[in-house]
Design a protein around this motif. Structure first.
Motif, mmCIF file in Angstrom:
data_model
loop_
_atom_site.group_PDB
_atom_site.id
_atom_site.type_symbol
_atom_site.label_atom_id
_atom_site.label_comp_id
_atom_site.label_asym_id
_atom_site.label_seq_id
_atom_site.Cartn_x
_atom_site.Cartn_y
_atom_site.Cartn_z
ATOM 1 N N TYR A 29 10.184 -2.186 3.599
ATOM 2 C CA TYR A 29 10.341 -0.974 4.395
ATOM 3 C C TYR A 29 11.332 -0.023 3.722
ATOM 4 C CZ TYR A 29 11.416 1.952 8.442
ATOM 5 O OH TYR A 29 11.607 3.004 9.286
ATOM 6 N N VAL A 30 12.456 -0.544 3.274
ATOM 7 C CA VAL A 30 13.468 0.273 2.617
ATOM 8 C C VAL A 30 12.922 0.837 1.306
ATOM 9 C CG1 VAL A 30 15.730 0.193 1.484
ATOM 10 C CG2 VAL A 30 15.419 -0.854 3.718
ATOM 11 N N ARG A 31 12.196 0.031 0.549
ATOM 12 C CA ARG A 31 11.597 0.515 -0.705
ATOM 13 C C ARG A 31 10.617 1.652 -0.430
ATOM 14 N NH1 ARG A 31 11.476 -4.958 -1.991
ATOM 15 N NH2 ARG A 31 9.279 -5.110 -1.412
ATOM 16 N N SER A 32 9.830 1.516 0.624
ATOM 17 C CA SER A 32 8.869 2.566 0.970
ATOM 18 C C SER A 32 9.579 3.866 1.340
ATOM 19 C CB SER A 32 7.991 2.128 2.136
ATOM 20 O OG SER A 32 7.226 1.021 1.785
ATOM 21 N N LEU A 33 10.625 3.763 2.145
ATOM 22 C CA LEU A 33 11.381 4.957 2.523
ATOM 23 C C LEU A 33 12.044 5.594 1.309
ATOM 24 C CD1 LEU A 33 13.079 3.928 5.880
ATOM 25 C CD2 LEU A 33 11.212 5.536 5.530
ATOM 26 N N TYR A 34 12.556 4.778 0.413
ATOM 27 C CA TYR A 34 13.196 5.296 -0.791
ATOM 28 C C TYR A 34 12.163 6.026 -1.658
ATOM 29 C CZ TYR A 34 16.054 5.446 -4.991
ATOM 30 O OH TYR A 34 16.754 5.871 -6.090
ATOM 31 N N ALA A 35 10.982 5.465 -1.789
ATOM 32 C CA ALA A 35 9.926 6.091 -2.597
ATOM 33 C C ALA A 35 9.505 7.423 -1.990
ATOM 34 C CB ALA A 35 8.728 5.157 -2.723
ATOM 35 N N ILE A 36 9.375 7.466 -0.686
ATOM 36 C CA ILE A 36 9.025 8.720 -0.010
ATOM 37 C C ILE A 36 10.121 9.755 -0.238
ATOM 38 C CG2 ILE A 36 8.723 9.808 2.255
ATOM 39 C CD1 ILE A 36 7.327 7.155 3.106
ATOM 40 N N GLY A 37 11.360 9.314 -0.123
ATOM 41 C CA GLY A 37 12.488 10.219 -0.320
ATOM 42 C C GLY A 37 12.552 10.753 -1.726
ATOM 43 N N ARG A 38 12.228 9.939 -2.698
ATOM 44 C CA ARG A 38 12.267 10.384 -4.099
ATOM 45 C C ARG A 38 11.208 11.439 -4.361
ATOM 46 N NH1 ARG A 38 15.430 8.634 -8.150
ATOM 47 N NH2 ARG A 38 13.704 8.591 -9.617
ATOM 48 N N GLN A 39 10.136 11.436 -3.598
ATOM 49 C CA GLN A 39 9.090 12.440 -3.771
ATOM 50 C C GLN A 39 9.343 13.671 -2.898
ATOM 51 O OE1 GLN A 39 5.506 10.411 -2.781
ATOM 52 N NE2 GLN A 39 5.464 9.181 -4.640
ATOM 53 N N ALA A 40 9.712 13.448 -1.661
ATOM 54 C CA ALA A 40 9.796 14.544 -0.699
ATOM 55 C C ALA A 40 11.087 15.349 -0.810
ATOM 56 C CB ALA A 40 9.648 14.001 0.719
ATOM 57 N N LEU A 41 12.210 14.696 -1.049
ATOM 58 C CA LEU A 41 13.479 15.417 -1.051
ATOM 59 C C LEU A 41 13.574 16.485 -2.134
ATOM 60 C CD1 LEU A 41 16.082 12.680 -0.088
ATOM 61 C CD2 LEU A 41 15.237 14.577 1.268
ATOM 62 N N PRO A 42 13.186 16.221 -3.371
ATOM 63 C CA PRO A 42 13.259 17.304 -4.361
ATOM 64 C C PRO A 42 12.376 18.498 -3.996
ATOM 65 C CG PRO A 42 13.032 15.201 -5.472
ATOM 66 C CD PRO A 42 12.828 14.951 -4.011
ATOM 67 N N LYS A 43 11.200 18.243 -3.455
ATOM 68 C CA LYS A 43 10.316 19.341 -3.048
ATOM 69 C C LYS A 43 10.927 20.129 -1.893
ATOM 70 C CE LYS A 43 6.091 17.052 -4.517
ATOM 71 N NZ LYS A 43 4.849 16.417 -4.078
ATOM 72 N N ALA A 44 11.488 19.417 -0.929
ATOM 73 C CA ALA A 44 12.092 20.085 0.222
ATOM 74 C C ALA A 44 13.332 20.876 -0.193
ATOM 75 C CB ALA A 44 12.460 19.053 1.287
ATOM 76 N N ALA A 45 14.138 20.319 -1.083
ATOM 77 C CA ALA A 45 15.334 21.017 -1.546
ATOM 78 C C ALA A 45 14.951 22.279 -2.311
ATOM 79 C CB ALA A 45 16.176 20.090 -2.418
ATOM 80 N N ALA A 46 13.966 22.187 -3.190
ATOM 81 C CA ALA A 46 13.531 23.355 -3.958
ATOM 82 C C ALA A 46 12.962 24.422 -3.033
ATOM 83 C CB ALA A 46 12.501 22.943 -5.001
ATOM 84 N N PRO B 30 11.195 21.431 -8.177
ATOM 85 C CA PRO B 30 11.547 20.024 -7.930
ATOM 86 C C PRO B 30 11.494 19.249 -9.237
ATOM 87 C CG PRO B 30 9.365 20.497 -7.085
ATOM 88 C CD PRO B 30 9.932 21.794 -7.557
ATOM 89 N N ARG B 31 12.566 18.539 -9.501
ATOM 90 C CA ARG B 31 12.636 17.689 -10.678
ATOM 91 C C ARG B 31 12.978 16.291 -10.224
ATOM 92 N NH1 ARG B 31 15.522 22.325 -13.123
ATOM 93 N NH2 ARG B 31 14.000 23.334 -14.462
ATOM 94 N N ARG B 32 12.739 15.370 -11.077
ATOM 95 C CA ARG B 32 13.051 13.969 -10.742
ATOM 96 C C ARG B 32 14.563 13.792 -10.665
ATOM 97 N NH1 ARG B 32 10.032 9.428 -10.698
ATOM 98 N NH2 ARG B 32 11.142 7.503 -10.998
ATOM 99 N N TRP B 33 15.010 13.311 -9.538
ATOM 100 C CA TRP B 33 16.441 13.082 -9.345
ATOM 101 C C TRP B 33 16.804 11.742 -9.953
ATOM 102 C CZ3 TRP B 33 17.796 14.685 -3.661
ATOM 103 C CH2 TRP B 33 17.527 16.042 -3.513
#
Length: 79
Positions: free
Chosen positions: A18-35, A75-78
């Protein structure tokens, strides 16, 4: 009717997955949302500054009105 106090549910949760899934979603969604948020804020500031130039100067030239340039965030890879 109330459930007995010592009843258990057959619920197995894989917290690590569950934590891995949330982390993976965050790695994709957060840079797009921040940009997207930065771009919205920058373009809103550009619109406000351009409007202020029109108010502050009597006859502003297009060169002056268009002097506020925004470089879009991407969005870039964090790390």
């Amino acid at each position: 009717m109330a459930a007995p106090r010592n009843s258990t549910f057959g619920l197995d949760i894989d917290y690590a997955s569950y934590v891995r899934s949330l982390y993976a979603i965050g790695r994709q969604a957060l840079p797009k949302a921040a940009a997207a948020t930065l771009n919205r804020a920058a373009f809103a500031a550009q619109r406000e500054l351009t409007a202020h130039v029109r108010e502050a100067f009597d006859k502003p030239k297009p060169f002056t009105e268009k002097s506020f340039i925004v470089q879009k965030a991407a969005p870039r890879r964090w790390p």
